[in-house]
Design a protein around this motif. Sequence first.
Motif, PDB file in Angstrom:
ATOM      1  N   VAL A 138      32.519 -62.075  18.705  1.00 50.15           N
ATOM      2  CA  VAL A 138      32.275 -60.973  19.643  1.00 50.15           C
ATOM      3  C   VAL A 138      30.816 -60.974  20.076  1.00 50.15           C
ATOM      4  O   VAL A 138      30.490 -60.790  21.264  1.00 50.15           O
ATOM      5  CB  VAL A 138      32.639 -59.614  18.999  1.00 50.15           C
ATOM      6  N   LEU A 139      29.912 -61.208  19.117  1.00 52.80           N
ATOM      7  CA  LEU A 139      28.488 -61.250  19.443  1.00 52.80           C
ATOM      8  C   LEU A 139      28.173 -62.420  20.368  1.00 52.80           C
ATOM      9  O   LEU A 139      27.286 -62.315  21.233  1.00 52.80           O
ATOM     10  CB  LEU A 139      27.657 -61.359  18.161  1.00 52.80           C
ATOM     11  N   VAL A 140      28.877 -63.535  20.202  1.00 51.25           N
ATOM     12  CA  VAL A 140      28.671 -64.680  21.096  1.00 51.25           C
ATOM     13  C   VAL A 140      29.052 -64.305  22.526  1.00 51.25           C
ATOM     14  O   VAL A 140      28.332 -64.633  23.480  1.00 51.25           O
ATOM     15  CB  VAL A 140      29.483 -65.896  20.607  1.00 51.25           C
ATOM     16  N   VAL A 141      30.177 -63.624  22.677  1.00 51.76           N
ATOM     17  CA  VAL A 141      30.604 -63.183  24.021  1.00 51.76           C
ATOM     18  C   VAL A 141      29.560 -62.250  24.625  1.00 51.76           C
ATOM     19  O   VAL A 141      29.169 -62.383  25.799  1.00 51.76           O
ATOM     20  CB  VAL A 141      31.976 -62.484  23.941  1.00 51.76           C
ATOM     21  N   ILE A 142      29.083 -61.301  23.814  1.00 46.44           N
ATOM     22  CA  ILE A 142      28.055 -60.364  24.304  1.00 46.44           C
ATOM     23  C   ILE A 142      26.764 -61.118  24.618  1.00 46.44           C
ATOM     24  O   ILE A 142      26.074 -60.820  25.599  1.00 46.44           O
ATOM     25  CB  ILE A 142      27.798 -59.264  23.258  1.00 46.44           C
ATOM     26  N   GLY A 143      26.426 -62.114  23.781  1.00 45.74           N
ATOM     27  CA  GLY A 143      25.214 -62.886  24.006  1.00 45.74           C
ATOM     28  C   GLY A 143      25.235 -63.623  25.334  1.00 45.74           C
ATOM     29  O   GLY A 143      24.230 -63.645  26.063  1.00 45.74           O
ATOM     30  N   PHE A 144      26.363 -64.240  25.649  1.00 51.96           N
ATOM     31  CA  PHE A 144      26.469 -64.918  26.943  1.00 51.96           C
ATOM     32  C   PHE A 144      26.378 -63.917  28.091  1.00 51.96           C
ATOM     33  O   PHE A 144      25.782 -64.208  29.145  1.00 51.96           O
ATOM     34  CB  PHE A 144      27.777 -65.705  27.029  1.00 51.96           C
ATOM     35  N   ALA A 145      26.962 -62.734  27.889  1.00 52.89           N
ATOM     36  CA  ALA A 145      26.850 -61.695  28.919  1.00 52.89           C
ATOM     37  C   ALA A 145      25.395 -61.272  29.094  1.00 52.89           C
ATOM     38  O   ALA A 145      24.956 -60.946  30.209  1.00 52.89           O
ATOM     39  CB  ALA A 145      27.707 -60.495  28.533  1.00 52.89           C
ATOM     40  N   GLY A 146      24.635 -61.308  27.994  1.00 51.98           N
ATOM     41  CA  GLY A 146      23.232 -60.921  28.057  1.00 51.98           C
ATOM     42  C   GLY A 146      22.359 -61.908  28.806  1.00 51.98           C
ATOM     43  O   GLY A 146      21.222 -61.589  29.176  1.00 51.98           O
ATOM     44  N   LEU A 147      22.859 -63.121  29.038  1.00 49.72           N
ATOM     45  CA  LEU A 147      22.094 -64.105  29.802  1.00 49.72           C
ATOM     46  C   LEU A 147      22.196 -63.877  31.306  1.00 49.72           C
ATOM     47  O   LEU A 147      21.417 -64.456  32.061  1.00 49.72           O
ATOM     48  CB  LEU A 147      22.591 -65.523  29.476  1.00 49.72           C
ATOM     49  N   SER A 148      23.150 -63.057  31.696  1.00 52.35           N
ATOM     50  CA  SER A 148      23.323 -62.781  33.128  1.00 52.35           C
ATOM     51  C   SER A 148      22.132 -61.990  33.659  1.00 52.35           C
ATOM     52  O   SER A 148      21.651 -61.069  32.993  1.00 52.35           O
ATOM     53  CB  SER A 148      24.613 -61.985  33.346  1.00 52.35           C
ATOM     54  N   PRO A 149      21.647 -62.341  34.840  1.00 53.38           N
ATOM     55  CA  PRO A 149      20.495 -61.603  35.394  1.00 53.38           C
ATOM     56  C   PRO A 149      20.822 -60.165  35.739  1.00 53.38           C
ATOM     57  O   PRO A 149      19.937 -59.318  35.831  1.00 53.38           O
ATOM     58  CB  PRO A 149      20.135 -62.416  36.648  1.00 53.38           C
ATOM     59  N   THR A 150      22.087 -59.858  35.937  1.00 50.45           N
ATOM     60  CA  THR A 150      22.501 -58.483  36.248  1.00 50.45           C
ATOM     61  C   THR A 150      23.510 -58.039  35.204  1.00 50.45           C
ATOM     62  O   THR A 150      24.374 -58.800  34.785  1.00 50.45           O
ATOM     63  CB  THR A 150      23.129 -58.399  37.637  1.00 50.45           C
ATOM     64  N   HIS A 151      23.388 -56.813  34.762  1.00 54.04           N
ATOM     65  CA  HIS A 151      24.290 -56.257  33.767  1.00 54.04           C
ATOM     66  C   HIS A 151      25.051 -55.087  34.364  1.00 54.04           C
ATOM     67  O   HIS A 151      24.478 -54.259  35.084  1.00 54.04           O
ATOM     68  CB  HIS A 151      23.528 -55.783  32.534  1.00 54.04           C
ATOM     69  N   ALA A 152      26.322 -55.041  34.053  1.00 50.05           N
ATOM     70  CA  ALA A 152      27.140 -53.929  34.552  1.00 50.05           C
ATOM     71  C   ALA A 152      26.714 -52.641  33.862  1.00 50.05           C
ATOM     72  O   ALA A 152      26.552 -52.593  32.644  1.00 50.05           O
ATOM     73  CB  ALA A 152      28.612 -54.210  34.281  1.00 50.05           C
ATOM     74  N   ALA A 153      26.531 -51.612  34.652  1.00 59.42           N
ATOM     75  CA  ALA A 153      26.138 -50.318  34.098  1.00 59.42           C
ATOM     76  C   ALA A 153      27.352 -49.641  33.466  1.00 59.42           C
ATOM     77  O   ALA A 153      28.494 -49.941  33.796  1.00 59.42           O
ATOM     78  CB  ALA A 153      25.551 -49.445  35.200  1.00 59.42           C
ATOM     79  N   GLY A 154      27.087 -48.724  32.566  1.00 56.85           N
ATOM     80  CA  GLY A 154      28.176 -47.987  31.958  1.00 56.85           C
ATOM     81  C   GLY A 154      28.249 -48.215  30.472  1.00 56.85           C
ATOM     82  O   GLY A 154      27.502 -49.013  29.899  1.00 56.85           O
ATOM     83  N   TRP A 161      34.336 -52.546  20.861  1.00 56.74           N
ATOM     84  CA  TRP A 161      34.306 -51.705  19.652  1.00 56.74           C
ATOM     85  C   TRP A 161      35.523 -51.985  18.770  1.00 56.74           C
ATOM     86  O   TRP A 161      35.387 -52.065  17.533  1.00 56.74           O
ATOM     87  CB  TRP A 161      34.259 -50.225  20.040  1.00 56.74           C
ATOM     88  N   ILE A 162      36.679 -52.142  19.400  1.00 59.79           N
ATOM     89  CA  ILE A 162      37.890 -52.433  18.617  1.00 59.79           C
ATOM     90  C   ILE A 162      37.758 -53.783  17.925  1.00 59.79           C
ATOM     91  O   ILE A 162      38.079 -53.939  16.739  1.00 59.79           O
ATOM     92  CB  ILE A 162      39.137 -52.410  19.536  1.00 59.79           C
ATOM     93  N   SER A 163      37.255 -54.784  18.665  1.00 62.65           N
ATOM     94  CA  SER A 163      37.097 -56.129  18.088  1.00 62.65           C
ATOM     95  C   SER A 163      36.092 -56.125  16.948  1.00 62.65           C
ATOM     96  O   SER A 163      36.290 -56.808  15.930  1.00 62.65           O
ATOM     97  CB  SER A 163      36.658 -57.111  19.177  1.00 62.65           C
ATOM     98  N   LEU A 164      35.008 -55.366  17.108  1.00 60.40           N
ATOM     99  CA  LEU A 164      34.012 -55.281  16.036  1.00 60.40           C
ATOM    100  C   LEU A 164      34.584 -54.618  14.791  1.00 60.40           C
ATOM    101  O   LEU A 164      34.337 -55.063  13.665  1.00 60.40           O
ATOM    102  CB  LEU A 164      32.782 -54.515  16.529  1.00 60.40           C
ATOM    103  N   ASP A 165      35.370 -53.554  14.994  1.00 60.74           N
ATOM    104  CA  ASP A 165      35.987 -52.878  13.852  1.00 60.74           C
ATOM    105  C   ASP A 165      36.950 -53.809  13.114  1.00 60.74           C
ATOM    106  O   ASP A 165      36.933 -53.893  11.877  1.00 60.74           O
ATOM    107  CB  ASP A 165      36.738 -51.628  14.326  1.00 60.74           C
TER     108      ASP A 165
END
Length: 215
Positions: A138-154, A161-165
């Motif tokens: 899950v952190l890997v997926v979030i990490g790749f999302a963090g490389l994007s120059p733009t992040h979706a707000a919200g 959260w479900i996957s982390l739990d």
Amino acid sequence: MELDDFKSAWQSLDARLARQEQLQLAWLRERKTHQARRNLRWLHVGMILQMLLGLGLVLLGVGCWTHNLHTPGLLATGIALHAFGVLHVVFGGLVTGLAAGLDYSAPVLRIQKRLRLLLRVQTLNSNLCGAPWWVLWVLVVIGFAGLSPTHAAGPTPLWIWISLDIGILGTLATWLWAAKAARTPDSLYARLDDGTDGIRRSLRLFDGIDQVEHD
């Protein structure tokens, strides 16, 4: 036959039997050593892959946290990936070093001690670097999302959260299973995915040699 001739013949036979026993023991040890090397071959391959994976996690983590210094969630994710990447590399190097440093010409007792140390380190490696992948993916997926120059707000998506739990529960269950396996290694609770099977088989080979030598 005179008594001296009888003693000489007996000593000659005894020496011949002793040489035969030594040759058989040397042949047995050579064969078992070859099997032990083969048992640990895949461990070496696995640790090389683990270190490469760790390097990838470090690069991903650094890229994530350096681009998101003002976004707490992504910053924490990047740091966690960075830390786990270093952990993968360190333990991969430790296990590889211990396995590569095995001196098969050493006394059997020394080889057994080295294999038991290797077993303990690999078990720890499995629990610290393997089990957390319930969460790490899950952190890997979030990490790749963090490389994007733009992040979706919200807010953070619910699936994260479900996957982390689920991942946290899975990690804890794996650790409990590993603790159970450590107490009863030959039972149905024993883990087959911790990378120690080759080490255990090699240790059993040298336990057999030690038993033959002391019989």
